[in-house]
Write a protein that holds these residues in place. Structure first.
Motif, PDB file in Angstrom:
ATOM      1  N   ILE A 101      -4.592  12.690  -5.045  1.00  0.00           N
ATOM      2  CA  ILE A 101      -3.258  12.598  -4.418  1.00  0.00           C
ATOM      3  C   ILE A 101      -3.439  12.289  -2.931  1.00  0.00           C
ATOM      4  CG2 ILE A 101      -1.131  13.868  -3.866  1.00  0.00           C
ATOM      5  CD1 ILE A 101      -1.719  15.639  -6.377  1.00  0.00           C
ATOM      6  N   ALA A 102      -4.377  12.995  -2.309  1.00  0.00           N
ATOM      7  CA  ALA A 102      -4.610  12.838  -0.869  1.00  0.00           C
ATOM      8  C   ALA A 102      -4.983  11.390  -0.539  1.00  0.00           C
ATOM      9  CB  ALA A 102      -5.701  13.800  -0.404  1.00  0.00           C
ATOM     10  N   GLU A 103      -5.817  10.769  -1.382  1.00  0.00           N
ATOM     11  CA  GLU A 103      -6.259   9.401  -1.071  1.00  0.00           C
ATOM     12  C   GLU A 103      -5.142   8.385  -1.288  1.00  0.00           C
ATOM     13  OE1 GLU A 103     -10.186   8.974  -2.892  1.00  0.00           O
ATOM     14  OE2 GLU A 103     -11.040   9.908  -1.091  1.00  0.00           O
ATOM     15  N   VAL A 117     -11.370   4.790   1.805  1.00  0.00           N
ATOM     16  CA  VAL A 117     -10.050   4.189   1.588  1.00  0.00           C
ATOM     17  C   VAL A 117      -9.905   2.907   2.421  1.00  0.00           C
ATOM     18  CG1 VAL A 117      -7.548   4.513   1.836  1.00  0.00           C
ATOM     19  CG2 VAL A 117      -8.956   6.388   0.962  1.00  0.00           C
ATOM     20  N   TYR A 118     -10.333   2.967   3.676  1.00  0.00           N
ATOM     21  CA  TYR A 118     -10.237   1.779   4.538  1.00  0.00           C
ATOM     22  C   TYR A 118     -11.025   0.625   3.926  1.00  0.00           C
ATOM     23  CZ  TYR A 118     -10.148  -1.303   8.542  1.00  0.00           C
ATOM     24  OH  TYR A 118      -9.933  -2.395   9.347  1.00  0.00           O
ATOM     25  N   ASP A 119     -12.225   0.942   3.483  1.00  0.00           N
ATOM     26  CA  ASP A 119     -13.101  -0.074   2.911  1.00  0.00           C
ATOM     27  C   ASP A 119     -12.478  -0.700   1.658  1.00  0.00           C
ATOM     28  OD1 ASP A 119     -15.931  -1.160   3.083  1.00  0.00           O
ATOM     29  OD2 ASP A 119     -15.807  -0.510   0.986  1.00  0.00           O
ATOM     30  N   LEU A 120     -11.947   0.143   0.787  1.00  0.00           N
ATOM     31  CA  LEU A 120     -11.356  -0.360  -0.462  1.00  0.00           C
ATOM     32  C   LEU A 120     -10.144  -1.261  -0.202  1.00  0.00           C
ATOM     33  CD1 LEU A 120     -11.562   2.926  -2.567  1.00  0.00           C
ATOM     34  CD2 LEU A 120     -12.660   0.748  -3.155  1.00  0.00           C
ATOM     35  N   GLY A 161       0.807  -1.219   0.000  1.00  0.00           N
ATOM     36  CA  GLY A 161       0.000   0.000   0.000  1.00  0.00           C
ATOM     37  C   GLY A 161       0.838   1.266   0.000  1.00  0.00           C
ATOM     38  N   ASP A 162       1.961   1.225   0.719  1.00  0.00           N
ATOM     39  CA  ASP A 162       2.814   2.411   0.776  1.00  0.00           C
ATOM     40  C   ASP A 162       3.550   2.593  -0.556  1.00  0.00           C
ATOM     41  OD1 ASP A 162       4.027   4.640   1.959  1.00  0.00           O
ATOM     42  OD2 ASP A 162       5.740   3.451   2.657  1.00  0.00           O
ATOM     43  N   ALA A 163       3.994   1.481  -1.132  1.00  0.00           N
ATOM     44  CA  ALA A 163       4.696   1.545  -2.420  1.00  0.00           C
ATOM     45  C   ALA A 163       3.779   2.157  -3.485  1.00  0.00           C
ATOM     46  CB  ALA A 163       5.140   0.144  -2.834  1.00  0.00           C
ATOM     47  N   MET A 164       2.550   1.649  -3.588  1.00  0.00           N
ATOM     48  CA  MET A 164       1.640   2.147  -4.618  1.00  0.00           C
ATOM     49  C   MET A 164       1.075   3.519  -4.248  1.00  0.00           C
ATOM     50  SD  MET A 164       2.136  -0.026  -6.840  1.00  0.00           S
ATOM     51  CE  MET A 164       1.243   0.906  -8.077  1.00  0.00           C
ATOM     52  N   GLY A 165       0.784   3.732  -2.965  1.00  0.00           N
ATOM     53  CA  GLY A 165       0.224   5.020  -2.531  1.00  0.00           C
ATOM     54  C   GLY A 165       1.215   6.148  -2.763  1.00  0.00           C
ATOM     55  N   SER A 166       2.492   5.910  -2.431  1.00  0.00           N
ATOM     56  CA  SER A 166       3.469   6.980  -2.634  1.00  0.00           C
ATOM     57  C   SER A 166       3.761   7.159  -4.122  1.00  0.00           C
ATOM     58  CB  SER A 166       4.741   6.754  -1.806  1.00  0.00           C
ATOM     59  OG  SER A 166       5.266   5.479  -2.030  1.00  0.00           O
ATOM     60  N   SER A 167       3.833   6.050  -4.873  1.00  0.00           N
ATOM     61  CA  SER A 167       4.122   6.161  -6.312  1.00  0.00           C
ATOM     62  C   SER A 167       2.997   6.892  -7.042  1.00  0.00           C
ATOM     63  CB  SER A 167       4.298   4.772  -6.939  1.00  0.00           C
ATOM     64  OG  SER A 167       5.435   4.150  -6.408  1.00  0.00           O
ATOM     65  N   LEU A 168       1.754   6.480  -6.787  1.00  0.00           N
ATOM     66  CA  LEU A 168       0.646   7.114  -7.519  1.00  0.00           C
ATOM     67  C   LEU A 168       0.312   8.500  -6.963  1.00  0.00           C
ATOM     68  CD1 LEU A 168      -1.456   3.944  -8.355  1.00  0.00           C
ATOM     69  CD2 LEU A 168      -0.259   5.452  -9.958  1.00  0.00           C
ATOM     70  N   HIS A 198      -5.785  -1.594  -6.572  1.00  0.00           N
ATOM     71  CA  HIS A 198      -6.013  -1.164  -7.960  1.00  0.00           C
ATOM     72  C   HIS A 198      -6.944   0.042  -8.103  1.00  0.00           C
ATOM     73  CE1 HIS A 198      -4.783  -5.336  -9.800  1.00  0.00           C
ATOM     74  NE2 HIS A 198      -3.833  -4.769  -9.099  1.00  0.00           N
ATOM     75  N   TRP A 199      -7.564   0.453  -7.020  1.00  0.00           N
ATOM     76  CA  TRP A 199      -8.531   1.555  -7.085  1.00  0.00           C
ATOM     77  C   TRP A 199      -7.868   2.925  -7.191  1.00  0.00           C
ATOM     78  CZ3 TRP A 199      -7.690   5.066  -3.223  1.00  0.00           C
ATOM     79  CH2 TRP A 199      -6.957   4.612  -2.131  1.00  0.00           C
ATOM     80  N   MET A 200      -6.576   2.985  -6.918  1.00  0.00           N
ATOM     81  CA  MET A 200      -5.939   4.313  -6.857  1.00  0.00           C
ATOM     82  C   MET A 200      -5.919   4.981  -8.229  1.00  0.00           C
ATOM     83  SD  MET A 200      -2.721   3.687  -4.337  1.00  0.00           S
ATOM     84  CE  MET A 200      -2.939   2.669  -2.880  1.00  0.00           C
ATOM     85  N   LYS A 201      -6.127   6.278  -8.213  1.00  0.00           N
ATOM     86  CA  LYS A 201      -6.125   7.048  -9.448  1.00  0.00           C
ATOM     87  C   LYS A 201      -4.760   6.914 -10.144  1.00  0.00           C
ATOM     88  CE  LYS A 201      -7.686  10.510 -12.082  1.00  0.00           C
ATOM     89  NZ  LYS A 201      -8.970  10.636 -12.748  1.00  0.00           N
TER      90      LYS A 201
END
Ligand code: 5GP
Ligand code: MN
Length: 340
Positions: free
Chosen positions: A160-162, A201-204, A29-36, A62-65
């Motif tokens: 970005i925030a999410e 976000v928690y739910d996803l 989650g951190d890898a994809m959250g920070s990258s995206l 996969h839900w991240m923008k």
């Protein structure tokens, strides 16, 4: 990171650039959250950006923008190589050394781009620009701090925030680890003010389990948990046949190790799994015992003091035997447990 490094990067980012963002193998989650999160920021600034992961990652990310534009090196090696060699800047996020990106490493190494590291793991390598803070709870928090250095946190929008919220949430075990500080909560409050919906976000991320995943967890707890009370240690392991039985999907075993750590009197937990021809190990600890050191010394791995990983051999039995053989040498383990 020096003032010169920062100024150089500011200068580079002042006009549109070709940029690659990459992160560690088996992105979490951190890898994809920070990258995206960074991807969405940089495209907003007019840069041409490509996120390239070494391999695939769980569907609950996969839900991240921007996810639709991510490419995987193992799936599209030629395209990934071409884009990387053409890049002017390469951001390496959430890992400390190029070996963490596996077969993609030689390509990044060969690239002539200005290379930026933003990371919170121990013992980072030096890059052209290195923002490393091993006390930071997540790389996503460091992305916020990076944007702050550019005086540009106001550019953070809901997308970005999410992404950043998801990175911080997942790497802190939902804001409960000791790495969480008042500053973390201030950043999270800011992200919420920019539109991050924490319940969504928690739910996803967390309430997206397949029935098989829950059954696999039940099986781990019921049949595969071994407690070594003398060492305050608990182990869970899975063979590749067991994964098949539960129709394993990427990400299904994430978090299993934490159940072993949650047992009363247990301060070290290890999870062993046979995956893609190797035994991958996740270590977790409470208190002073450094699983980073353990993973480095014996399992060709690393990470943080209380959360680390590594690999050993091809069969779980061998890896467990190795782990058990070194427990008696770790006097500090016995010491921690005497003090508990
Ligand atoms: P996890 O057990 O969740 O896969 O990883 C825990 C932490 O250890 C993460 O911060 C991860 O980046 C790091 N880690 C996991 N596996 C390895 C590995 O094989 N080598 C290194 N250096 N770090 C790892
Ligand atoms: Mn991280």
């Amino acid at each position: 990171m020096s003032v010169e490094e920062l100024n150089k990067l500011k200068e580079l980012l002042a006009d549109p650039k070709k940029i690659v963002i990459t992160t560690h193998r088996g992105p979490d989650g951190d890898a994809m959250g920070s990258s995206l999160g960074l991807y969405n920021y940089l495209i907003q600034k007019g840069h041409q950006v490509q996120v390239i992961t070494p391999n695939d990652y769980p569907s609950f990310l996969h839900w991240m923008k921007g996810n639709n534009h991510v490419i995987q090196f193992t799936k599209e090696p030629e395209a990934a190589e071409r884009i990387t060699l053409e890049a002017e800047i390469i951001f390496c996020l959430d890992f400390n050394t190029l070996s963490r990106i596996d077969t993609f490493a030689p390509v990044v190494e060969q690239a002539k781009a200005f290379k930026v590291l933003i990371d919170h793991h121990q013992q980072p390598d030096e890059f052209d620009f290195t923002l490393s803070d091993t006390s930071a709870c997540s790389t996503a928090q460091l992305i916020y701090e990076f944007l702050d250095m550019f005086g540009d946190v106001e550019a953070i929008n809901q997308d970005i925030a999410e992404c950043l919220y998801a990175g911080i949430m997942t790497d802190t075990g939902n804001f409960r680890f000791s790495s969480v500080t008042a500053k973390t909560h201030e950043i999270v409050a800011f992200l919420i003010s920019k539109g991050a919906q924490q319940d969504k976000v928690y739910d996803l991320v967390h309430d997206n389990n397949s029935v098989n995943r829950l059954k696999l967890l039940g099986y781990c707890l019921n049949e595969k948990l071994e407690v070594l009370s003398e060492y305050g240690t608990a182990i869970i392991s899975l063979t590749s046949d067991e994964l098949k039985r539960f129709q394993y999907q990427k990400g299904d075993t994430e978090g299993v190790v934490n159940y072993a750590l949650s047992i009363e009197g247990i301060s070290v937990a290890a999870f062993f799994v046979e995956r893609e021809g190797v035994v991958k190990i996740s270590f977790r600890s409470k208190g002073d015992f450094s699983v980073n050191q353990l993973a480095r010394d014996h399992f060709n791995g690393g990470g943080h003091i209380n959360a680390a990983g590594g690999a050993y051999g091809t069969k779980v039995e061998e890896a467990i035997e190795k782990f058990k053989s070194i427990l008696p040498d770790n006097q500090s383990l016995l010491l921690i447990n005497k003090n508990n």
